[in-house]
Design a protein around this motif. Structure first.
Motif, PDB file in Angstrom:
ATOM      1  N   VAL A 162       0.877  -1.167   0.000  1.00 30.67           N
ATOM      2  CA  VAL A 162       0.000   0.000   0.000  1.00 30.67           C
ATOM      3  C   VAL A 162       0.912   1.215   0.000  1.00 30.67           C
ATOM      4  O   VAL A 162       1.795   1.328   0.842  1.00 30.67           O
ATOM      5  N   TYR A 163       0.713   2.092  -0.955  1.00 30.46           N
ATOM      6  CA  TYR A 163       1.597   3.247  -1.029  1.00 30.46           C
ATOM      7  C   TYR A 163       0.793   4.500  -1.322  1.00 30.46           C
ATOM      8  O   TYR A 163      -0.330   4.437  -1.814  1.00 30.46           O
ATOM      9  N   GLY A 164       1.371   5.627  -0.988  1.00 26.55           N
ATOM     10  CA  GLY A 164       0.726   6.910  -1.230  1.00 26.55           C
ATOM     11  C   GLY A 164       1.514   8.012  -0.553  1.00 26.55           C
ATOM     12  O   GLY A 164       2.504   7.756   0.133  1.00 26.55           O
ATOM     13  N   GLY A 183       2.625  10.954   2.034  1.00 27.67           N
ATOM     14  CA  GLY A 183       2.613  11.016   3.487  1.00 27.67           C
ATOM     15  C   GLY A 183       1.387  11.748   4.003  1.00 27.67           C
ATOM     16  O   GLY A 183       0.948  12.725   3.399  1.00 27.67           O
ATOM     17  N   GLY A 184       0.839  11.248   5.095  1.00 23.30           N
ATOM     18  CA  GLY A 184      -0.282  11.918   5.731  1.00 23.30           C
ATOM     19  C   GLY A 184      -1.659  11.560   5.204  1.00 23.30           C
ATOM     20  O   GLY A 184      -2.655  12.130   5.639  1.00 23.30           O
ATOM     21  N   VAL A 185      -1.745  10.591   4.287  1.00 23.52           N
ATOM     22  CA  VAL A 185      -3.059  10.242   3.735  1.00 23.52           C
ATOM     23  C   VAL A 185      -3.751   9.126   4.517  1.00 23.52           C
ATOM     24  O   VAL A 185      -4.893   8.805   4.240  1.00 23.52           O
ATOM     25  N   GLY A 186      -3.048   8.529   5.480  1.00 20.55           N
ATOM     26  CA  GLY A 186      -3.699   7.529   6.322  1.00 20.55           C
ATOM     27  C   GLY A 186      -3.258   6.096   6.132  1.00 20.55           C
ATOM     28  O   GLY A 186      -3.990   5.174   6.496  1.00 20.55           O
ATOM     29  N   LYS A 187      -2.072   5.890   5.592  1.00 19.62           N
ATOM     30  CA  LYS A 187      -1.602   4.512   5.375  1.00 19.62           C
ATOM     31  C   LYS A 187      -1.396   3.759   6.689  1.00 19.62           C
ATOM     32  O   LYS A 187      -1.736   2.579   6.796  1.00 19.62           O
ATOM     33  N   THR A 188      -0.878   4.436   7.705  1.00 17.42           N
ATOM     34  CA  THR A 188      -0.687   3.788   9.008  1.00 17.42           C
ATOM     35  C   THR A 188      -2.037   3.442   9.630  1.00 17.42           C
ATOM     36  O   THR A 188      -2.218   2.343  10.171  1.00 17.42           O
ATOM     37  N   LEU A 225       4.124  -4.624   7.711  1.00 15.14           N
ATOM     38  CA  LEU A 225       5.243  -3.706   7.924  1.00 15.14           C
ATOM     39  C   LEU A 225       4.785  -2.324   7.474  1.00 15.14           C
ATOM     40  O   LEU A 225       4.455  -2.130   6.310  1.00 15.14           O
ATOM     41  N   ASP A 226       4.769  -1.381   8.397  1.00 13.72           N
ATOM     42  CA  ASP A 226       4.270  -0.045   8.111  1.00 13.72           C
ATOM     43  C   ASP A 226       5.406   0.965   8.051  1.00 13.72           C
ATOM     44  O   ASP A 226       6.358   0.888   8.822  1.00 13.72           O
ATOM     45  N   ASP A 227       5.273   1.907   7.151  1.00 13.26           N
ATOM     46  CA  ASP A 227       6.208   3.023   7.013  1.00 13.26           C
ATOM     47  C   ASP A 227       7.605   2.541   6.617  1.00 13.26           C
ATOM     48  O   ASP A 227       8.606   2.864   7.248  1.00 13.26           O
ATOM     49  N   VAL A 228       7.632   1.766   5.555  1.00 12.48           N
ATOM     50  CA  VAL A 228       8.891   1.246   5.023  1.00 12.48           C
ATOM     51  C   VAL A 228       9.416   2.248   4.006  1.00 12.48           C
ATOM     52  O   VAL A 228       8.758   2.525   3.011  1.00 12.48           O
ATOM     53  N   LEU A 229      10.583   2.804   4.265  1.00 16.18           N
ATOM     54  CA  LEU A 229      11.168   3.773   3.344  1.00 16.18           C
ATOM     55  C   LEU A 229      12.379   3.230   2.611  1.00 16.18           C
ATOM     56  O   LEU A 229      12.753   3.732   1.560  1.00 16.18           O
ATOM     57  N   GLU A 230      13.027   2.235   3.177  1.00 16.77           N
ATOM     58  CA  GLU A 230      14.216   1.638   2.573  1.00 16.77           C
ATOM     59  C   GLU A 230      13.901   0.209   2.146  1.00 16.77           C
ATOM     60  O   GLU A 230      12.978  -0.421   2.663  1.00 16.77           O
ATOM     61  N   ARG A 231      14.720  -0.319   1.267  1.00 15.78           N
ATOM     62  CA  ARG A 231      14.560  -1.700   0.822  1.00 15.78           C
ATOM     63  C   ARG A 231      14.787  -2.650   1.994  1.00 15.78           C
ATOM     64  O   ARG A 231      15.715  -2.483   2.782  1.00 15.78           O
ATOM     65  N   ILE A 232      13.917  -3.650   2.120  1.00 15.44           N
ATOM     66  CA  ILE A 232      14.076  -4.688   3.128  1.00 15.44           C
ATOM     67  C   ILE A 232      14.519  -5.956   2.409  1.00 15.44           C
ATOM     68  O   ILE A 232      13.920  -6.348   1.408  1.00 15.44           O
ATOM     69  N   VAL A 257       7.798 -18.273   0.281  1.00 17.87           N
ATOM     70  CA  VAL A 257       6.369 -18.534   0.293  1.00 17.87           C
ATOM     71  C   VAL A 257       5.968 -18.965  -1.112  1.00 17.87           C
ATOM     72  O   VAL A 257       6.214 -18.253  -2.071  1.00 17.87           O
ATOM     73  N   PRO A 258       5.364 -20.152  -1.250  1.00 21.83           N
ATOM     74  CA  PRO A 258       4.988 -20.611  -2.587  1.00 21.83           C
ATOM     75  C   PRO A 258       3.957 -19.678  -3.224  1.00 21.83           C
ATOM     76  O   PRO A 258       3.157 -19.053  -2.538  1.00 21.83           O
ATOM     77  N   ASN A 259       3.998 -19.598  -4.536  1.00 17.82           N
ATOM     78  CA  ASN A 259       3.031 -18.810  -5.304  1.00 17.82           C
ATOM     79  C   ASN A 259       3.001 -17.342  -4.908  1.00 17.82           C
ATOM     80  O   ASN A 259       1.947 -16.712  -4.913  1.00 17.82           O
ATOM     81  N   CYS A 260       4.138 -16.794  -4.541  1.00 20.37           N
ATOM     82  CA  CYS A 260       4.175 -15.411  -4.072  1.00 20.37           C
ATOM     83  C   CYS A 260       3.868 -14.462  -5.222  1.00 20.37           C
ATOM     84  O   CYS A 260       4.530 -14.477  -6.250  1.00 20.37           O
ATOM     85  N   LYS A 261       2.845 -13.669  -5.045  1.00 20.57           N
ATOM     86  CA  LYS A 261       2.489 -12.629  -5.999  1.00 20.57           C
ATOM     87  C   LYS A 261       2.367 -11.335  -5.239  1.00 20.57           C
ATOM     88  O   LYS A 261       2.091 -11.322  -4.051  1.00 20.57           O
ATOM     89  N   LYS A 262       2.561 -10.264  -5.921  1.00 20.24           N
ATOM     90  CA  LYS A 262       2.523  -8.954  -5.271  1.00 20.24           C
ATOM     91  C   LYS A 262       1.349  -8.155  -5.820  1.00 20.24           C
ATOM     92  O   LYS A 262       1.088  -8.159  -7.011  1.00 20.24           O
ATOM     93  N   ARG A 263       0.633  -7.511  -4.955  1.00 18.45           N
ATOM     94  CA  ARG A 263      -0.430  -6.587  -5.335  1.00 18.45           C
ATOM     95  C   ARG A 263      -0.099  -5.236  -4.712  1.00 18.45           C
ATOM     96  O   ARG A 263       0.290  -5.179  -3.557  1.00 18.45           O
ATOM     97  N   LYS A 264      -0.274  -4.178  -5.460  1.00 16.86           N
ATOM     98  CA  LYS A 264      -0.079  -2.847  -4.906  1.00 16.86           C
ATOM     99  C   LYS A 264      -1.402  -2.101  -4.993  1.00 16.86           C
ATOM    100  O   LYS A 264      -2.068  -2.119  -6.009  1.00 16.86           O
ATOM    101  N   LEU A 265      -1.765  -1.483  -3.911  1.00 20.46           N
ATOM    102  CA  LEU A 265      -2.978  -0.675  -3.862  1.00 20.46           C
ATOM    103  C   LEU A 265      -2.576   0.756  -3.580  1.00 20.46           C
ATOM    104  O   LEU A 265      -1.873   1.019  -2.598  1.00 20.46           O
ATOM    105  N   GLU A 266      -2.977   1.668  -4.441  1.00 22.29           N
ATOM    106  CA  GLU A 266      -2.649   3.070  -4.209  1.00 22.29           C
ATOM    107  C   GLU A 266      -3.656   3.658  -3.246  1.00 22.29           C
ATOM    108  O   GLU A 266      -4.852   3.446  -3.359  1.00 22.29           O
ATOM    109  N   PHE A 267      -3.156   4.381  -2.272  1.00 21.54           N
ATOM    110  CA  PHE A 267      -3.992   4.940  -1.218  1.00 21.54           C
ATOM    111  C   PHE A 267      -3.878   6.449  -1.251  1.00 21.54           C
ATOM    112  O   PHE A 267      -2.829   6.994  -0.955  1.00 21.54           O
TER     113      PHE A 267
END
Length: 136
Positions: free
Chosen positions: A27-29, A31-36, A108-115, A125-135
């Motif tokens: 989830v990305y967007g 700052g201050g829009v309510g992601k946390t 994991l909330d408020d990630v700014l650097e690569r983990i 994790v088998p069948n790992c797929k990524k979804r991104k939702l813009e907030f």
């Protein structure tokens, strides 16, 4: 006060988490829009609906500085007893073993650097797929 759009976004994330082939959502967007707040609501809803065996939320990841601190906080919140003298790779293997034995959600909330998920123990994790939702 809950806004209808925020309630809708929580429902969207929970719907995605219920899909068996989804293992990672971003989830990305701006700052201050309510992601946390969204992350906290998803946490509460996932616990309430008992979607997972364990749900862990790590807030303010940007202040954890490195992968090892993130790893330690996740293992602690999962109630794992991990020997501090073990190297990070050994702890990663233990964490991965713990995660694959059940159905666990890690938020994991408020990630700014690569983990480095592999170094932390959050891969494999088998069948790992990524979804991104813009907030916004």
């Amino acid at each position: 006060m809950a806004f209808e759009s925020r309630i809708s976004m929580v429902k969207d994330v929970i719907t995605e988490l219920k899909k068996p082939d989804i293992n990672r959502i971003g989830v990305y967007g701006l700052g201050g829009v309510g992601k946390t707040t969204l992350a906290k609501e998803v946490y509460r809803e996932a616990v309430k609906e008992k979607l997972f065996d364990d749900v862990v939320i790590i807030l303010n990841v940007k202040k954890k500085i490195d992968n090892e601190k993130i790893q330690k906080e996740i293992t602690k919140k999962l109630g794992m007893v991990v020997d501090e003298s073990e190297d990070m790779g050994t702890r990663a293997n233990l964490l991965w073993a713990r995660i694959k034995e059940g159905k666990i959600l890690v938020i994991l909330d408020d990630v700014l650097e690569r983990i480095d998920f592999e170094a932390v123990g959050l891969v494999g994790v088998p069948n790992c797929k990524k979804r991104k939702l813009e907030f916004v």
